[in-house]
Design an enzyme around this catalytic site. Structure first.
Site, PDB file in Angstrom:
ATOM      1  N   ASN A   9     -26.604  44.074   8.686  1.00 50.66           N
ATOM      2  CA  ASN A   9     -26.196  43.410   9.927  1.00 50.66           C
ATOM      3  C   ASN A   9     -24.744  43.009   9.726  1.00 50.66           C
ATOM      4  OD1 ASN A   9     -25.804  41.872  12.186  1.00 50.66           O
ATOM      5  ND2 ASN A   9     -27.167  40.193  11.563  1.00 50.66           N
ATOM      6  N   LYS A  11     -22.694  41.989  11.879  1.00 52.15           N
ATOM      7  CA  LYS A  11     -22.268  40.901  12.775  1.00 52.15           C
ATOM      8  C   LYS A  11     -20.929  41.288  13.439  1.00 52.15           C
ATOM      9  CE  LYS A  11     -24.921  37.802   9.928  1.00 52.15           C
ATOM     10  NZ  LYS A  11     -25.135  36.460   9.390  1.00 52.15           N
ATOM     11  N   HIS A  95     -31.464  37.327  16.706  1.00 53.20           N
ATOM     12  CA  HIS A  95     -30.891  36.756  15.484  1.00 53.20           C
ATOM     13  C   HIS A  95     -30.602  35.275  15.733  1.00 53.20           C
ATOM     14  CE1 HIS A  95     -28.112  35.962  12.193  1.00 53.20           C
ATOM     15  NE2 HIS A  95     -28.648  37.010  11.593  1.00 53.20           N
ATOM     16  N   GLU A  97     -28.155  33.517  15.127  1.00 53.19           N
ATOM     17  CA  GLU A  97     -26.817  33.242  15.679  1.00 53.19           C
ATOM     18  C   GLU A  97     -26.829  33.415  17.201  1.00 53.19           C
ATOM     19  OE1 GLU A  97     -24.793  35.925  13.059  1.00 53.19           O
ATOM     20  OE2 GLU A  97     -25.170  34.566  11.389  1.00 53.19           O
ATOM     21  N   GLU A 167     -35.961  35.482   8.851  1.00 55.35           N
ATOM     22  CA  GLU A 167     -34.707  34.962   8.312  1.00 55.35           C
ATOM     23  C   GLU A 167     -34.707  33.444   8.415  1.00 55.35           C
ATOM     24  OE1 GLU A 167     -31.490  38.201   8.665  1.00 55.35           O
ATOM     25  OE2 GLU A 167     -31.409  36.979  10.458  1.00 55.35           O
ATOM     26  N   GLY A 173     -25.944  32.969   5.656  1.00 56.39           N
ATOM     27  CA  GLY A 173     -24.527  32.712   5.440  1.00 56.39           C
ATOM     28  C   GLY A 173     -24.261  31.495   4.568  1.00 56.39           C
ATOM     29  N   SER A 212     -29.137  35.914   3.152  1.00 53.75           N
ATOM     30  CA  SER A 212     -28.485  35.980   1.836  1.00 53.75           C
ATOM     31  C   SER A 212     -29.221  36.870   0.839  1.00 53.75           C
ATOM     32  CB  SER A 212     -28.261  34.577   1.270  1.00 53.75           C
ATOM     33  OG  SER A 212     -27.448  33.835   2.155  1.00 53.75           O
ATOM     34  N   GLY A 233     -26.850  40.523   5.548  1.00 52.60           N
ATOM     35  CA  GLY A 233     -25.593  40.118   6.170  1.00 52.60           C
ATOM     36  C   GLY A 233     -24.402  40.526   5.318  1.00 52.60           C
TER      37      GLY A 233
HETATM   38  C1  3PY Z   1     -27.545  37.085   6.622  1.00 52.96           C
HETATM   39  O1  3PY Z   1     -28.048  37.528   5.589  1.00 52.96           O
HETATM   40  O2  3PY Z   1     -26.596  36.301   6.608  1.00 52.96           O
HETATM   41  C2  3PY Z   1     -28.058  37.505   7.925  1.00 52.96           C
HETATM   42  O3  3PY Z   1     -27.893  36.794   8.884  1.00 52.96           O
HETATM   43  C3  3PY Z   1     -28.727  38.814   8.073  1.00 52.96           C
HETATM   44  O4  3PY Z   1     -29.055  39.089   9.384  1.00 52.96           O
END
Ligand code: 3PY
Length: 250
Positions: A9, A11, A95, A97, A167, A173, A212, A233
């Site tokens: 991902n 982003k 997601h 976010e 998640e 993050g 993570s 991510g």
């Molecule tokens: C991350 O690992 O930071 C994510 O948000 C994966 O989608």
């Protein structure tokens, strides 16, 4: 019986040129890997070039969002039909976010799930609890609501083509990861919810872990019985680190 799906991902990262560079390198690194599905989620502006860059390889491309109508007066939005037409295979939905910054509700996410399925692509539905939910003992309840409402009116036949990405929001993050045991416990709870909705089909459904996941912790997480891959991510931005996670999923 389930095939691990390792999905990046990106982003809001990478221009189309940077996307093609990374994918060209990734293709080379993973070309001999079998038994794992490899997916990269890229921003809209890079999708067309990304699909061309991976043509004929074992890497597939995901979008990171979609609007749940096939066309019309929705200035600035992108439809499932448009994504399908350029060769996108998966769409990341819900997601945290998007739930947080764009106030996406379970109901709206459910519309997107249905629209993506109707267009013949695979939704990757993200669910996960916030830190305060976990601390208040509401992890199972929060995930159950997101799964049930996100998959409202979905049939067992359709569910076969849906991926869930668990998640924990507190692990996104932040560099924090759920321990493999904590993650497994929640994945198992999610699979129980899926069983109550879709019966035996739940055993065929992929539940990825996200938050993570990186080369250092991927193998341990992926060794858990109900963890069937990852949504990655930061570690998906570099071909070398993403390829290491793919290798760990073999
Ligand atoms: C991350 O690992 O930071 C994510 O948000 C994966 O989608």
């Amino acid at each position: 019986m389930r095939t691990n799906v390792i999905a990046g991902n990106w982003k809001m990262n990478k221009t189309n040129t940077e996307a093609v560079e990374m994918l060209t390198e990734l293709k080379r690194l993973v070309k001999d890997i079998k038994g794992v599905k490899i997916v990269i989620g890229a921003p809209f502006t890079a999708l067309s070039d990304a699909v061309k860059a991976v043509e004929g390889s074992n890497v597939e491309i995901a979008a990171e969002n979609v609007y749940p109508r096939s066309s019309g007066a929705y200035t600035g939005e992108v439809s499932p039909t448009m994504l399908k037409a350029i060769g996108v295979k998966y769409v990341i939905l819900g997601h945290s976010e998007r739930r947080e910054y764009f106030k996406e509700s379970n109901e709206f996410i459910n519309e997107k799930v249905k629209a993506v399925l109707a267009a013949g692509m695979t939704p990757i539905l993200c669910v996960g609890e916030k830190l305060e939910d976990r601390e208040a003992g509401r992890t199972a309840e929060v995930n159950e609501t997101q799964v049930r409402e996100g998959l409202k009116d979905i049939t067992a036949e359709e569910a076969k083509n849906i991926i869930i990405a668990y998640e924990p929001v507190w692990a996104i993050g932040t560099g924090k990861t759920a321990t493999p045991e904590m993650a497994q416990e929640t994945h198992k709870e999610i699979r129980e919810v899926l069983k109550s909705m879709f019966g035996a089909v739940a055993d065929e459904m992929v539940i990825q872990y996200g938050g993570s996941m990186k080369p250092e912790n991927a193998a341990e997480l992926l060794a858990q019985a109900d963890i069937d891959g990852g949504l990655i991510g930061g570690a998906s931005l570099e071909a070398a680190s993403f390829a290491k996670i793919v290798l760990a999923a073999k």
